[in-house]
Design a protein around this motif. Structure first.
Motif, PDB file in Angstrom:
ATOM      1  N   ALA A 104      87.354  80.884   1.802  1.00  0.00           N
ATOM      2  CA  ALA A 104      86.411  80.012   1.324  1.00  0.00           C
ATOM      3  C   ALA A 104      87.283  78.577   0.747  1.00  0.00           C
ATOM      4  N   ASP A 105      88.459  78.988  -0.069  1.00  0.00           N
ATOM      5  CA  ASP A 105      89.178  77.845  -0.451  1.00  0.00           C
ATOM      6  C   ASP A 105      89.973  77.081   0.760  1.00  0.00           C
ATOM      7  N   PRO A 106      89.499  75.865   0.886  1.00  0.00           N
ATOM      8  CA  PRO A 106      90.171  75.033   2.007  1.00  0.00           C
ATOM      9  C   PRO A 106      91.772  74.839   1.870  1.00  0.00           C
ATOM     10  N   ALA A 107      92.186  75.074   0.743  1.00  0.00           N
ATOM     11  CA  ALA A 107      93.647  75.035   0.638  1.00  0.00           C
ATOM     12  C   ALA A 107      94.371  76.430   0.699  1.00  0.00           C
ATOM     13  N   ALA A 108      93.641  77.175   0.841  1.00  0.00           N
ATOM     14  CA  ALA A 108      94.293  78.517   0.853  1.00  0.00           C
ATOM     15  C   ALA A 108      95.427  78.775   1.982  1.00  0.00           C
ATOM     16  N   LYS A 109      96.380  79.511   1.602  1.00  0.00           N
ATOM     17  CA  LYS A 109      97.571  79.581   2.683  1.00  0.00           C
ATOM     18  C   LYS A 109      97.229  81.000   3.389  1.00  0.00           C
ATOM     19  N   GLY A 110      97.726  81.085   4.824  1.00  0.00           N
ATOM     20  CA  GLY A 110      97.540  81.955   5.457  1.00  0.00           C
ATOM     21  C   GLY A 110      98.855  82.685   5.808  1.00  0.00           C
ATOM     22  N   ARG A 111      99.215  83.492   6.920  1.00  0.00           N
ATOM     23  CA  ARG A 111     100.619  84.046   7.021  1.00  0.00           C
ATOM     24  C   ARG A 111     101.525  83.027   6.956  1.00  0.00           C
ATOM     25  N   LEU A 112     101.323  81.913   7.831  1.00  0.00           N
ATOM     26  CA  LEU A 112     101.921  80.861   8.188  1.00  0.00           C
ATOM     27  C   LEU A 112     101.363  79.733   8.239  1.00  0.00           C
ATOM     28  N   GLY A 113     101.350  78.785   7.174  1.00  0.00           N
ATOM     29  CA  GLY A 113     100.870  77.491   6.804  1.00  0.00           C
ATOM     30  C   GLY A 113      99.254  77.739   6.510  1.00  0.00           C
ATOM     31  N   VAL A 114      98.512  76.804   6.464  1.00  0.00           N
ATOM     32  CA  VAL A 114      97.151  76.757   5.828  1.00  0.00           C
ATOM     33  C   VAL A 114      96.108  76.744   7.005  1.00  0.00           C
ATOM     34  N   ARG A 135      88.495  66.564  26.392  1.00  0.00           N
ATOM     35  CA  ARG A 135      87.162  66.284  26.808  1.00  0.00           C
ATOM     36  C   ARG A 135      86.438  67.361  27.275  1.00  0.00           C
ATOM     37  N   PRO A 136      86.532  68.434  26.559  1.00  0.00           N
ATOM     38  CA  PRO A 136      85.689  69.597  27.109  1.00  0.00           C
ATOM     39  C   PRO A 136      84.090  69.613  27.293  1.00  0.00           C
ATOM     40  N   ASP A 137      83.456  70.232  28.197  1.00  0.00           N
ATOM     41  CA  ASP A 137      82.117  70.400  28.254  1.00  0.00           C
ATOM     42  C   ASP A 137      81.559  71.454  26.976  1.00  0.00           C
ATOM     43  N   ARG A 138      82.099  72.453  26.866  1.00  0.00           N
ATOM     44  CA  ARG A 138      81.778  73.609  25.975  1.00  0.00           C
ATOM     45  C   ARG A 138      83.034  74.100  25.497  1.00  0.00           C
ATOM     46  N   VAL A 139      82.982  74.758  24.142  1.00  0.00           N
ATOM     47  CA  VAL A 139      84.008  75.164  23.471  1.00  0.00           C
ATOM     48  C   VAL A 139      83.378  76.580  22.916  1.00  0.00           C
ATOM     49  N   VAL A 140      84.124  77.791  23.102  1.00  0.00           N
ATOM     50  CA  VAL A 140      83.805  79.218  22.580  1.00  0.00           C
ATOM     51  C   VAL A 140      84.834  79.415  21.866  1.00  0.00           C
ATOM     52  N   VAL A 141      84.310  80.016  20.498  1.00  0.00           N
ATOM     53  CA  VAL A 141      85.131  80.361  19.460  1.00  0.00           C
ATOM     54  C   VAL A 141      85.012  81.860  19.362  1.00  0.00           C
ATOM     55  N   SER A 142      86.213  82.545  19.965  1.00  0.00           N
ATOM     56  CA  SER A 142      86.105  84.184  20.180  1.00  0.00           C
ATOM     57  C   SER A 142      86.564  84.898  18.935  1.00  0.00           C
ATOM     58  N   GLY A 143      86.106  84.582  17.824  1.00  0.00           N
ATOM     59  CA  GLY A 143      86.024  85.720  16.587  1.00  0.00           C
ATOM     60  C   GLY A 143      87.058  85.707  15.614  1.00  0.00           C
ATOM     61  N   ASP A 144      86.991  86.429  14.710  1.00  0.00           N
ATOM     62  CA  ASP A 144      87.904  86.194  13.534  1.00  0.00           C
ATOM     63  C   ASP A 144      87.845  84.897  12.725  1.00  0.00           C
ATOM     64  N   ILE A 145      86.542  84.398  12.479  1.00  0.00           N
ATOM     65  CA  ILE A 145      86.584  82.921  11.984  1.00  0.00           C
ATOM     66  C   ILE A 145      87.073  83.153  10.570  1.00  0.00           C
ATOM     67  N   SER A 146      86.765  84.233   9.925  1.00  0.00           N
ATOM     68  CA  SER A 146      87.059  84.391   8.438  1.00  0.00           C
ATOM     69  C   SER A 146      88.004  85.101   8.350  1.00  0.00           C
ATOM     70  N   GLN A 147      88.636  84.901   7.270  1.00  0.00           N
ATOM     71  CA  GLN A 147      89.544  86.104   6.461  1.00  0.00           C
ATOM     72  C   GLN A 147      89.168  86.596   5.556  1.00  0.00           C
ATOM     73  N   ASP A 148      88.306  85.921   4.490  1.00  0.00           N
ATOM     74  CA  ASP A 148      87.908  86.778   3.265  1.00  0.00           C
ATOM     75  C   ASP A 148      86.387  87.067   3.257  1.00  0.00           C
ATOM     76  N   GLU A 149      85.843  87.091   4.606  1.00  0.00           N
ATOM     77  CA  GLU A 149      84.490  87.356   4.747  1.00  0.00           C
ATOM     78  C   GLU A 149      83.449  86.860   3.832  1.00  0.00           C
ATOM     79  N   THR A 150      83.632  85.655   3.201  1.00  0.00           N
ATOM     80  CA  THR A 150      82.651  84.868   2.493  1.00  0.00           C
ATOM     81  C   THR A 150      81.838  83.971   3.065  1.00  0.00           C
ATOM     82  N   ALA A 151      80.619  83.963   2.465  1.00  0.00           N
ATOM     83  CA  ALA A 151      79.508  82.942   3.117  1.00  0.00           C
ATOM     84  C   ALA A 151      80.252  81.481   2.944  1.00  0.00           C
ATOM     85  N   ALA A 152      81.135  81.031   2.111  1.00  0.00           N
ATOM     86  CA  ALA A 152      81.612  79.848   2.093  1.00  0.00           C
ATOM     87  C   ALA A 152      82.616  79.585   3.180  1.00  0.00           C
ATOM     88  N   SER A 153      83.346  80.729   3.717  1.00  0.00           N
ATOM     89  CA  SER A 153      84.456  80.608   4.727  1.00  0.00           C
ATOM     90  C   SER A 153      83.690  80.261   5.970  1.00  0.00           C
TER      91      SER A 153
END
Length: 244
Positions: free
Chosen positions: A13-23, A39-57
């Motif tokens: 949720a915090d944009p400045a939060a650090k991960g395992r290596l970097g932000v 210049r892709p035609d489509r992008v697929v994001v294949s999961g683990d979008i969030s780390q803290d499982e919050t609505a804000a994330s």
């Protein structure tokens, strides 16, 4: 048709939060800039979008991913809350790619790091494959093959063999693309009548060390993404790393 896969953003949720290596947010932003140059035609994001499982994330992820210059969609990983994802953006199960199509599979089992399709979702996959014989890509979060990293192989797709029995009946499935492993991977699965390419994708966040018996980070590997170029009857793919 150019399709790009990105995966494992692990945003807070915090944009400045650090991960395992970097932000993680800064890393995702750098990947998005590089993806836009493809210049892709489509992008697929294949999961683990969030780390803290919050609505804000998820709200942060939706705003950030919307900087992509191409239509994008996401699917859930083991860290995700599908209810919160769908409040931000729908979870499609299929993409029309012209001569090709892509099916997006939900392998999440709440409360478990590993994944599973289960009998109901496997039956739905069988029905969807039976209804269209165009060359097909499958996207899911959990790997349906061992990747040679022991601790990750223990939390892959639990019903992988049942999954492959479904795929064995449908020669139009050309490739299976997954996230979860935070590293590049290329392999094949030999079936009775055909072979299927299997691809893992680097994370936009920290990378895991290939071949490790227990959890370990690959501190020398940069975040990245996978490019898949689709032509009638042909697929070419490459992994791109994004230096900080």
């Amino acid at each position: 048709m150019r399709l790009v896969q990105i995966t494992d953003c692990h945003l807070h949720a915090d944009p400045a939060a650090k991960g395992r290596l970097g932000v993680p947010l800064r890393q995702l932003e750098a990947v998005i800039e590089a993806v836009n140059r493809e210049r892709p035609d489509r992008v697929v994001v294949s999961g683990d979008i969030s780390q803290d499982e919050t609505a804000a994330s998820y709200e942060l992820a939706e705003r950030t991913l919307s900087r992509l210059d191409a239509p994008w969609c996401w699917l859930p990983g083991n860290h995700d809350r599908t209810d919160l994802m769908t409040e931000c953006r729908a979870l499609p199960d299929e993409l029309d790619l012209g001569d090709w199509r892509a099916l997006l599979l939900d392998t999440q089992v709440r409360g478990r790091e590993g994944g599973e399709l289960g009998a109901e979702r496997r039956a739905a996959l069988e029905a969807r494959l039976a209804g269209d014989d165009r060359p097909t890509l499958l996207f899911l979060h959990h790997p349906p093959v061992p990747i040679g990293t022991a601790w990750l192989d223990a939390i892959g797709l639990a019903d992988a063999e049942a999954f492959w029995r479904v795929i064995s009946l449908h020669r139009q499935v050309r490739a299976v693309c997954f996230g979860h492993v935070h590293q590049a991977f290329e392999g094949t699965r030999a079936l009775d009548q055909h072979r299927v390419a299997v691809y893992g994708c680097p994370a936009t966040s920290a990378q895991f060390l290939p071949g490790a018996a227990t959890f370990a980070l690959d501190e020398d590997a940069h975040p990245g993404y996978r490019v898949l170029d689709l032509a009638p009857g042909a697929l070419e793919t490459r992994v791109v790393r994004v230096a900080p």
